[in-house]
Design a protein around this motif. Structure first.
Motif, short mmCIF file in Angstrom:
data_model
loop_
_atom_site.label_atom_id
_atom_site.label_comp_id
_atom_site.label_asym_id
_atom_site.label_seq_id
_atom_site.Cartn_x
_atom_site.Cartn_y
_atom_site.Cartn_z
N ARG A 24 0.78 -1.16 -0.16
CA ARG A 24 -0.13 -0.04 -0.11
C ARG A 24 0.88 1.38 -0.03
N ALA A 25 1.93 1.12 0.64
CA ALA A 25 2.95 2.40 0.99
C ALA A 25 3.59 2.57 -0.65
N LEU A 26 3.90 1.71 -1.37
CA LEU A 26 4.47 1.39 -2.75
C LEU A 26 3.54 2.11 -3.74
N ARG B 199 4.71 1.28 -7.07
CA ARG B 199 6.05 1.61 -7.46
C ARG B 199 6.88 0.45 -6.96
N GLY B 200 6.87 -0.65 -7.79
CA GLY B 200 7.49 -1.80 -7.49
C GLY B 200 6.57 -2.85 -6.83
N ARG C 18 12.85 -5.50 6.87
CA ARG C 18 13.06 -5.04 5.56
C ARG C 18 12.16 -5.56 4.43
N VAL C 19 11.76 -5.04 3.53
CA VAL C 19 10.79 -5.50 2.48
C VAL C 19 11.50 -5.40 1.17
N ARG C 20 11.84 -6.49 0.54
CA ARG C 20 12.54 -6.56 -0.74
C ARG C 20 11.39 -6.05 -1.67
N VAL C 21 11.85 -5.27 -2.80
CA VAL C 21 10.67 -4.67 -3.70
C VAL C 21 11.47 -5.03 -5.04
N GLU C 22 10.81 -5.53 -5.67
CA GLU C 22 11.11 -5.87 -7.23
C GLU C 22 10.71 -4.63 -8.16
N VAL D 233 12.14 -0.97 1.15
CA VAL D 233 11.72 -0.25 2.49
C VAL D 233 11.64 -0.90 3.56
N VAL D 234 11.47 -0.26 4.75
CA VAL D 234 11.71 -0.89 6.14
C VAL D 234 10.62 -0.57 6.84
#
Length: 323
Positions: A19-21, A24-25, A43-47, A52-53
């Motif tokens: 939701r924050a993204l 954007r990935g 930490r959330v890995r974003v493709e 983001v943390v």
């Protein structure tokens, strides 16, 4: 509480990050980061975008035993989203770098926790950098000095958390003395070697307090600023984390802790105008706190037992040399 092994469900964390993204990935994985006894840090890995943390506040993430949690006063448990947001706002307003807040979600459906999505600062923490490349770490320490000077120069109308949730009366030194004597009592109950010198320690603390002159001047302090609470930004700038305990208080309280944690590097961090009598009292209080606090955590089943035991032993060595 929706948690896995005492931790928040990774699916809930990914959902908040998504939701924050906002497109954007794509969030594709979750990694729990070390540290933190009052909130979870993931930490959330974003493709297709930058990672983001996610900070998570909830019962499953709080590792302090209930009986050891302070509820009132300047040292009340620095736990919660509102304390984080208030501190981040004040620090950013003063030009102090903290991870940028990108999204906030209260009482998340399912796990029932508060979450904040913040930028993933790309650099290491200062503690790790100093261990790996001392020269590079020292450059960051030198940039941290002006940050502490800026914080010390800010003035509050009274002591307490920057959110205004805690405002108190009474001199800081009196509050610290009372807390130090409580910590001494608790520590002596758990450590026979401290019990054996309790009378001498108490005399030392009380005599140190008697040398402090009244004062009503409060600066902004982080409260627990060690090199593990400083990240290194992309431009080599210091970025403060774990800021929930930020408050207006005697600046000497901060600097006793900073000197303890930074050792010989403290010469780059000292600010002018510190009161020697307060430094003396607060040195006793900090050491006693770093005995009683870890001992409380050990009773709560904290995982990194050797780390806490090492902290206690180091403080007991200092106390033994000063009685």
């Amino acid at each position: 509480m929706c948690a896995v092994g005492g931790r928040t469900d990774p699916g809930a964390i990914v959902a908040v990050a998504a939701r924050a993204l906002g497109g954007r990935g794509r969030a594709v994985g979750v990694e729990r980061l070390r540290g933190g006894t009052r909130k979870g840090v993931y930490r959330v890995r974003v493709e297709g975008g930058r990672d983001v943390v996610v900070y998570v506040w909830g019962r499953a993430e709080h590792r302090w035993p209930e009986a050891a949690v302070e509820r009132e006063g300047p040292f009340a448990d620095p736990d919660g989203l509102d304390l984080f947001l208030g501190a981040a706002r004040v620090l950013e307003g003063a030009g102090v770098r903290v991870p940028a807040v990108e999204w906030v979600e209260r009482d998340h459906p399912g796990p029932g926790v508060d979450m904040a999505v913040v930028e993933d600062v790309p650099g290491p923490d200062l503690e790790g950098l100093l261990a790996r490349d001392r020269r590079a770490g020292m450059r960051v320490v030198e940039r941290l000095g002006p940050v502490l000077e800026t914080m010390a120069s800010l003035r509050g109308s009274g002591w307490g958390r920057v959110s205004g949730a805690v405002r108190g009366e009474g001199a800081c030194e009196r509050l610290v003395l009372e807390r130090a004597l409580r910590d001494l009592k608790e520590g002596a109950r758990r450590r026979p070697d401290l019990a054996a010198v309790r009378g001498r320690v108490e005399r030392g603390v009380v005599e140190a307090a008697a040398r402090v002159e009244p004062r009503r001047r409060y600066g902004l302090v982080h409260g627990e600023l060690g090199p593990d609470h400083v990240l290194v930004g992309a431009g080599g700038e210091p970025v403060l984390i774990d800021v929930e305990g930020t408050m207006f208080f005697d600046v000497e309280w901060e600097h006793v802790f900073v000197r303890l944690r930074f050792g010989d590097l403290y010469r780059s961090l000292e600010v002018p105008g510190l009161d020697g009598a307060r430094l003396g009292l607060y040195a006793w209080a900090q050491r006693l706190s770093l005995v009683a606090g870890p001992l409380r955590l050990l009773e709560g089943g904290f995982a990194d037992r050797r780390v806490l035991e090492g902290i206690v032993e180091a403080q007991m060595g200092w106390i033994g040399a000063h009685v």
